[in-house]
Design a protein around this motif. Structure first.
Motif, PDB file in Angstrom:
ATOM      1  N   ALA A   1      45.853  23.695  35.350  1.00  0.00           N
ATOM      2  CA  ALA A   1      47.087  24.277  35.870  1.00  0.00           C
ATOM      3  C   ALA A   1      47.234  25.702  35.363  1.00  0.00           C
ATOM      4  N   SER A   2      48.020  26.474  36.082  1.00  0.00           N
ATOM      5  CA  SER A   2      48.267  27.862  35.713  1.00  0.00           C
ATOM      6  C   SER A   2      49.680  28.234  36.142  1.00  0.00           C
ATOM      7  N   ARG A   3      50.189  29.300  35.553  1.00  0.00           N
ATOM      8  CA  ARG A   3      51.499  29.826  35.940  1.00  0.00           C
ATOM      9  C   ARG A   3      51.368  31.102  36.750  1.00  0.00           C
ATOM     10  N   SER A   4      50.154  31.481  37.074  1.00  0.00           N
ATOM     11  CA  SER A   4      49.954  32.699  37.855  1.00  0.00           C
ATOM     12  C   SER A   4      48.854  32.462  38.871  1.00  0.00           C
ATOM     13  N   PHE A   5      48.902  33.244  39.921  1.00  0.00           N
ATOM     14  CA  PHE A   5      47.989  33.042  41.031  1.00  0.00           C
ATOM     15  C   PHE A   5      47.863  34.363  41.778  1.00  0.00           C
ATOM     16  N   GLU A   6      46.704  34.593  42.352  1.00  0.00           N
ATOM     17  CA  GLU A   6      46.502  35.775  43.185  1.00  0.00           C
ATOM     18  C   GLU A   6      46.217  35.345  44.611  1.00  0.00           C
ATOM     19  N   VAL A   7      46.834  36.015  45.542  1.00  0.00           N
ATOM     20  CA  VAL A   7      46.599  35.722  46.942  1.00  0.00           C
ATOM     21  C   VAL A   7      46.096  36.981  47.629  1.00  0.00           C
ATOM     22  N   ALA A   8      45.315  36.805  48.686  1.00  0.00           N
ATOM     23  CA  ALA A   8      44.796  37.915  49.499  1.00  0.00           C
ATOM     24  C   ALA A   8      43.976  38.891  48.656  1.00  0.00           C
ATOM     25  N   ARG A   9      43.010  38.360  47.902  1.00  0.00           N
ATOM     26  CA  ARG A   9      42.134  39.237  47.122  1.00  0.00           C
ATOM     27  C   ARG A   9      41.284  40.109  48.047  1.00  0.00           C
ATOM     28  N   VAL A  10      41.175  41.392  47.706  1.00  0.00           N
ATOM     29  CA  VAL A  10      40.319  42.288  48.480  1.00  0.00           C
ATOM     30  C   VAL A  10      38.894  42.302  47.935  1.00  0.00           C
ATOM     31  N   GLY A  11      38.692  41.758  46.742  1.00  0.00           N
ATOM     32  CA  GLY A  11      37.356  41.636  46.155  1.00  0.00           C
ATOM     33  C   GLY A  11      37.054  40.177  45.877  1.00  0.00           C
TER      34      GLY A  11
END
Length: 690
Positions: free
Chosen positions: A303-313
């Motif tokens: 589990a995590s409390r952060s997430f990235e969406v729409a990565r360009v790399g």
């Protein structure tokens, strides 16, 4: 016992799973991107007909979707504005000034969802403890509202500095806006993500506002359609963190749904791992548009409390838009059955992230697609029976698949369509294996002793080859694997997590303030869960996110799920030192520890697991037929036996190469592998030692 129904909308297929009295029925229908609720309603009709049940027999419907994620990735959300503190207009663009590739002079950074023209400011200021330094300029708020109305804004995010400590200015600005413009959807950072670090908080709030009109409209249309179809049961949504919540909460905070479909898959894998008693597994979910891998240890997904969406790399941390939400941690790449193959500028085969989706779909669907997808390649390799794909609901066409692979890949490389197909499949398998390697390395773990749980329409097809590439010798394909995420929804608890910031140091720990905050958070989470728990008992988990003073990142430490006493304070500090030592070998003596945030999760308990029944050896049924299949490891074409999974009794085993076919997917048992049916009806594949 009344029935429970789960629906998972993917980029290509909408999957359904219906359970009643220990029986299960499944369905897979094409997603309808223009109006996703149409595909859901068609799938509900199909699965109810298969089960012989009426809409009124369904007691609970659980839904997950990637619509919010797709809206952000495709930039198809609402015209969104940000109202923020004067002087902080460009926080969304500046980020934290880090670069995911410091040596790339032409680095491509993710663009904010809100363009600069619509990022507007007003005079106001709170200090870091929430005290008012400059009162909110209400006249300025009214002027900015008039400007945004003239601009045709469709949603508004409000994010003020230090609002996570004191939301008074955000709440007053929202009140003014609702007075002047009552129909405009508004998202407050103090409600969406009440945590410190303004870039992540503003980004999450802007993303929530960006998808809210579309998601709220879709959820309303879905609810109306289900009611008109005769389903009067409660409707729950799968959250990215692995819990369930009400439709009203989901419509208010749709950003928490960004990974709801993949989260169902991870819950499914965790449940299967508990059934088999496998403490360390890799969840491998390959659908029509994406592939997801997730490490599961101790029967619990990371589990995590952060997430990235729409990565360009691809695989590059820091190259996407940050979201501060509870989420099951996984790696997701554009490698599904609909992922398109092409040649890059250097003549190399590339697969994804672009997808043919459901409309027009891969070329072999015969719905107008002219570019080759992974499904086209699998068809030309002989892995699919064109007359029995998706249980016979969708006929595949070899001619268009061959033409597409020749035009976009084979002709330029001097390869036959079949050899081009081999290159495409080998590339997509390597992409998925590489994603699994990266995920393990970033988590500080390896694959020694692990098994893979493969599901989704494509997971069992590609599982053996991915396992070989990452050095795994055991693979499990559960029953219902083709709709695994939907089944996972039925295993998820009703749960809700509340995260809030309250800065504390152990040298000056305010026990009263901490207990007051935790009590309020517990009450908030309990209210949400009570709406769907139907009187069931609940359990509560509390965490504090701590670091040594001066450090940049926190470690989560468990807290007692009760009011803290003075004696707990030194015990919690000692627990942090022990956890830090586990991560970094030794503590930092003489340094004070600071707490940045607290998290409280309330959930219904996880269902008990029955042990797997022992099985005795049984003979395997005769194969249905043989099929010419090209092995991607050697390129050789041989006849593979085709077995009907439904006819394989517990205790039987078959040796590869062969294919075990079922309605929603097929399991490829490669050369050197053996597949056996366990007491649960699951297929366990093991690699035989040379």
């Amino acid at each position: 016992m009344t029935a429970r129904l789960a629906v998972d909308i993917g980029g290509t297929f909408t999957d359904l799973a219906l359970e009643r009295d220990g029986e299960r029925w499944t369905a897979k229908v094409l997603t309808t991107p223009a109006a996703p609720e149409r595909g859901v309603l068609e799938g509900v009709r199909v699965v109810l007909a298969r089960a012989g049940l009426a809409p009124g027999d369904v007691a609970l419907l659980i839904h997950g979707t990637t619509l919010a994620t797709n809206a952000i990735i495709e930039r198809k959300g609402a015209r969104t504005a940000l109202l923020t503190t004067e002087g902080f207009r460009d926080v969304l663009a500046l980020g934290n000034e880090s670069r995911y590739d410091q040596y790339d002079l032409n680095i491509d950074l993710p663009q904010p969802l809100v363009p600069r023209r619509w990022r507007v400011t007003v005079p106001e200021r709170l200090d870091n403890e929430g005290r008012v330094l400059l009162p909110l300029d209400e006249a300025a708020v009214r002027r900015q509202v008039e400007f945004l109305r003239a601009e045709g804004i469709e949603a508004l995010a409000i994010g003020f500095l230090h609002a996570f400590v004191n939301p008074v200015h955000e709440q007053r600005a929202a009140a003014i806006l609702r007075e002047m413009w009552p129909d405009l959807p508004v998202s407050l950072s103090s409600e969406v993500s009440p945590e410190m670090r303004e870039w992540e908080r503003f980004s999450t709030t802007a993303a929530n506002a960006y998808v809210q009109p579309r998601m709220a409209s879709y959820l309303h249309r879905l609810e109306v359609g289900l009611r008109e179809a005769g389903l009067t049961c409660p409707l729950f949504l799968m959250l990215s963190g692995g819990g369930l919540t009400t439709l009203e909460t989901a419509a208010r905070f749709p950003i928490r749904l960004v990974e709801s479909g993949p989260a169902g898959g991870a819950i499914f894998s965790a449940h299967v791992a508990r059934q088999r008693g496998w403490g360390e597994v890799l969840s491998f979910d390959m659908g029509g548009t994406t592939a997801k891998v997730c490490l599961i240890d101790g029967f619990t997904p990371q589990a995590s409390r952060s997430f990235e969406v729409a990565r360009v790399g691809r695989f590059r941390k820091g190259s996407g838009l940050p979201l501060r939400i509870p989420v099951i941690e996984m790696v997701e790449i554009g490698a599904g059955g609909g992922s398109l193959a092409h040649l890059d500028a250097m003549g190399r085969i590339q697969v994804g992230p672009e997808s043919a989706g459901a409309d027009p779909g891969p070329a072999c669907y015969g719905r107008g697609g002219t570019h080759p997808a992974v499904t086209d390649a699998n068809l030309l390799l002989g892995r699919y029976d064109p007359d029995r794909f998706a249980g016979g609901a969708l006929k595949l066409h070899t001619g268009p698949a061959r033409a597409a692979l020749a035009a976009d890949v084979g002709d330029r490389l001097g390869l036959s369509p079949e050899m081009a197909a081999l290159g495409v499949v080998e590339m997509v398998d390597e992409n998925m294996a590489n994603a699994a390697r990266v995920h393990a390395i970033e988590s500080g773990k390896g694959y020694g002793g692990r098994a893979i749980i493969a599901f989704g329409g494509g997971g069992p097809v590609h599982g053996c080859r991915v396992a070989e590439k990452i050095g795994v010798d055991r693979l499990l394909v559960p029953s219902g694997a083709g709709v695994g995420s939907a089944i996972g929804f039925l295993r998820a608890p009703v749960a809700y997590e509340v995260v809030k910031s309250l800065y504390q140091r152990f040298g000056s720990f305010d026990l009263g303030a901490v207990n007051a905050l935790l009590g309020a958070m517990s009450a908030e989470a309990s209210r949400v869960v009570a709406e769907g728990a139907f009187g069931a008992a609940t359990v509560e988990h509390r965490l504090a996110f701590m670091r040594y003073v001066g450090q940049g990142h926190e470690i989560a430490v468990a807290l007692p799920a009760r009011a803290l006493a003075e004696a707990d304070v030194p015990a919690i500090r000692a627990a942090y030192d022990a956890e830090y030592t586990r991560f970094y070998d030794r503590p930092v003596p003489g340094s004070d520890v600071e707490i940045l945030a607290f998290a409280v999760t309330v959930s219904t308990p996880v269902d008990a697991i029955e042990p797997v029944a022992a099985v005795t050896a049984a003979p395997a049924p005769p194969p249905l037929r043989t099929q010419s299949v090209r092995d991607t490891a050697t390129g050789e074409v041989t006849d593979w036996a085709i077995y009907d999974r439904a006819a394989m009794p517990a205790g039987c085993s078959v040796r590869g190469p062969c294919i075990v076919a079922e309605a929603e997917t097929s399991t490829l048992v490669g050369p050197g592998w053996r597949a056996a049916v366990d007491g649960l009806g699951y297929l366990e594949l093991t690699r035989e030692k040379a």
